[in-house]
Each structure stands twice: as C-alpha cells, then as structure tokens.
Design an enzyme around this catalytic site. Structure first.
Site, PDB file in Angstrom:
ATOM      1  N   LYS A  13     -41.102 -62.395  84.535  1.00 50.51           N
ATOM      2  CA  LYS A  13     -41.206 -61.121  85.255  1.00 50.51           C
ATOM      3  C   LYS A  13     -41.836 -61.285  86.633  1.00 50.51           C
ATOM      4  O   LYS A  13     -41.345 -60.726  87.615  1.00 50.51           O
ATOM      5  CB  LYS A  13     -42.025 -60.104  84.444  1.00 50.51           C
ATOM      6  CG  LYS A  13     -41.322 -59.532  83.246  1.00 50.51           C
ATOM      7  CD  LYS A  13     -42.034 -58.291  82.708  1.00 50.51           C
ATOM      8  CE  LYS A  13     -43.496 -58.543  82.388  1.00 50.51           C
ATOM      9  NZ  LYS A  13     -43.693 -59.584  81.365  1.00 50.51           N
ATOM     10  N   ARG A  88     -46.825 -49.620  80.434  1.00 51.46           N
ATOM     11  CA  ARG A  88     -46.991 -50.622  79.386  1.00 51.46           C
ATOM     12  C   ARG A  88     -46.738 -50.033  77.999  1.00 51.46           C
ATOM     13  O   ARG A  88     -46.614 -50.759  77.021  1.00 51.46           O
ATOM     14  CB  ARG A  88     -48.414 -51.193  79.462  1.00 51.46           C
ATOM     15  CG  ARG A  88     -48.622 -52.473  78.685  1.00 51.46           C
ATOM     16  CD  ARG A  88     -50.016 -53.011  78.904  1.00 51.46           C
ATOM     17  NE  ARG A  88     -50.228 -53.490  80.255  1.00 51.46           N
ATOM     18  CZ  ARG A  88     -49.885 -54.701  80.668  1.00 51.46           C
ATOM     19  NH1 ARG A  88     -49.325 -55.557  79.832  1.00 51.46           N
ATOM     20  NH2 ARG A  88     -50.108 -55.073  81.902  1.00 51.46           N
ATOM     21  N   ARG A 161     -54.014 -74.199  78.623  1.00 52.51           N
ATOM     22  CA  ARG A 161     -54.954 -73.077  78.575  1.00 52.51           C
ATOM     23  C   ARG A 161     -54.939 -72.455  77.183  1.00 52.51           C
ATOM     24  O   ARG A 161     -53.899 -72.443  76.506  1.00 52.51           O
ATOM     25  CB  ARG A 161     -54.579 -72.018  79.613  1.00 52.51           C
ATOM     26  CG  ARG A 161     -54.651 -72.524  81.046  1.00 52.51           C
ATOM     27  CD  ARG A 161     -54.397 -71.422  82.051  1.00 52.51           C
ATOM     28  NE  ARG A 161     -53.198 -70.641  81.730  1.00 52.51           N
ATOM     29  CZ  ARG A 161     -52.683 -69.714  82.509  1.00 52.51           C
ATOM     30  NH1 ARG A 161     -53.251 -69.428  83.670  1.00 52.51           N
ATOM     31  NH2 ARG A 161     -51.601 -69.050  82.169  1.00 52.51           N
TER      32      ARG A 161
END
Length: 217
Positions: A13, A88, A161
């Site tokens: 995105k 969202r 990560r």
C-alpha cells in the site's frame, strides 16, 4: 480524484500510494503521517493522540477523523486526495461519508489491493533490516544480501524485526480481516470498489491500478 486505498499488511500500500498520488497529482494522506505531523507540531489533536498512545491505548476514532478532516481541508487537497490507512473500520468509513457529504464531496473509488495471504506472509517475514541503518532493507528471497546476515551497503548486521515474524504477521492479518476488510463490503454496496491484483513487479501493479481507475471513471 478522491481515493481510499485498502489492502492487507504486505500488499504494498505505501509504495503504491506514493506512486499513484504522484501520477495523479494529489496528496497522499496516510494515518501514520497524520499522527507524526500533529504530534511533532504539538497541535491540540497531536497532544490528545499522544496522551492515548503514551498510556498504551488506541487513539479514538474521533481523534483520527478530526486529523483527517483537517488534512483534507488544506489547499493541496482541493483537487482530490489518496487516503492510506483511513478509514480503518466501518465506523470510520461511515464518519468519512458524513464528513464528505457536509463538504459536498464524494469518493471516486476505493482501490482494493488484493494479495494471497501466503504471499503477504512471505513478503514480510522474509525482510531483513540493517541494525546500523533501517533504510537498508533486504529480503531473503527477492533481494538477498551478497553475504547472508550482512548489509551490502555498510556491513552492518541484518536482523528480522519482531513485528516481521511470521506469527506477528498472521496476527496483523487477523486484525485486518476482522476490522478493516469489512469496509470493502461497505463500499461495494456503493459501487466504489476497484480490486487490483497486488502481485508481480511494482510497475505492473501501478499500471493495473491506473488503468482500472481510468476505466472506472
């Protein structure tokens, strides 16, 4: 054009939002950028958002919506905008509709970047980041370093990560499916959704999106 960009984590995105916004000459408005800008500028909304974040709580929808309203009202957004990360959830989508209606505006399209879940997991879980410089990013399959575990640029250690681990990625996908994906059906009922296959070279995905938006006009 006024566009909402939707898609699961790892669908690309951010990359596509930047490219599409530049091509269409409209601002790319991301939730992350809104928060960072308001907090760094110490606006009232930024202070409010930071108080929730410092307490380990989610920023309420009304704060996010107020930030988005302020940003969409700026001069560079008069000709349109591309929203990334907002709305969202369905309640934010409903609030956005109400906001646009009061401003006598409407969305032109909701671009849904579609990618198979296994592909998304592979993309994110395969990332390795340099400890010396987080801008140096590699991928064990797509862009592997010349020497395993070592940054090609500065020789720093490459690591995965915590939020890129497969378990974390699958949890993020669950959140997307339960909270964000329902807005696709919400916008389908308005005839706004344009679905794009987000697999393959970046340029091809951008081309598909632009072509689909053109057809949708």
């Amino acid at each position: 054009m006024r566009i909402v960009l939707v898609g699961p984590p790892g669908a690309g995105k951010g990359t596509q939002a930047t490219r599409l916004a530049e091509t269409l000459h409209i601002p790319h408005i991301s939730t992350g950028d809104l928060f960072r800008a308001n907090i760094s500028q110490q606006t009232e909304l930024g202070k409010l958002a930071k108080s929730y974040m410092d307490a380990g709580n989610l920023v309420p929808d009304e704060v996010t919506i107020a930030m988005a309203k302020d940003r969409m009202g700026q001069p560079d957004a008069e000709g349109g905008f591309l929203l990334d990360g907002f709305p969202r959830n369905v309640s934010q989508a409903e609030a956005l509709d109400e906001l646009l209606e009061t401003e006598d505006m409407k969305l032109d399209a909701v671009l849904d970047l579609e990618a198979p879940e296994d592909e998304v997991v592979k993309r994110i879980a395969g990332r390795r980041v340099c400890r010396n410089n987080s801008a140096h990013v590699f991928h064990v399959t797509y862009t592997p370093p010349k020497k395993e575990g070592v940054c090609d640029v500065c020789g720093g250690e490459l690591y995965q990560r915590d939020d890129d681990s497969e378990g974390t990625v699958r949890k993020r996908l669950e959140v997307y499916h339960t909270q964000t994906e329902p807005i696709i059906d919400y916008y389908k009922s308005q005839g706004l959704v344009v679905t794009i296959a987000a697999t393959g070279p970046v340029d091809e995905v951008t081309g598909r999106a632009l072509e689909a938006l053109k057809r949708d006009q």
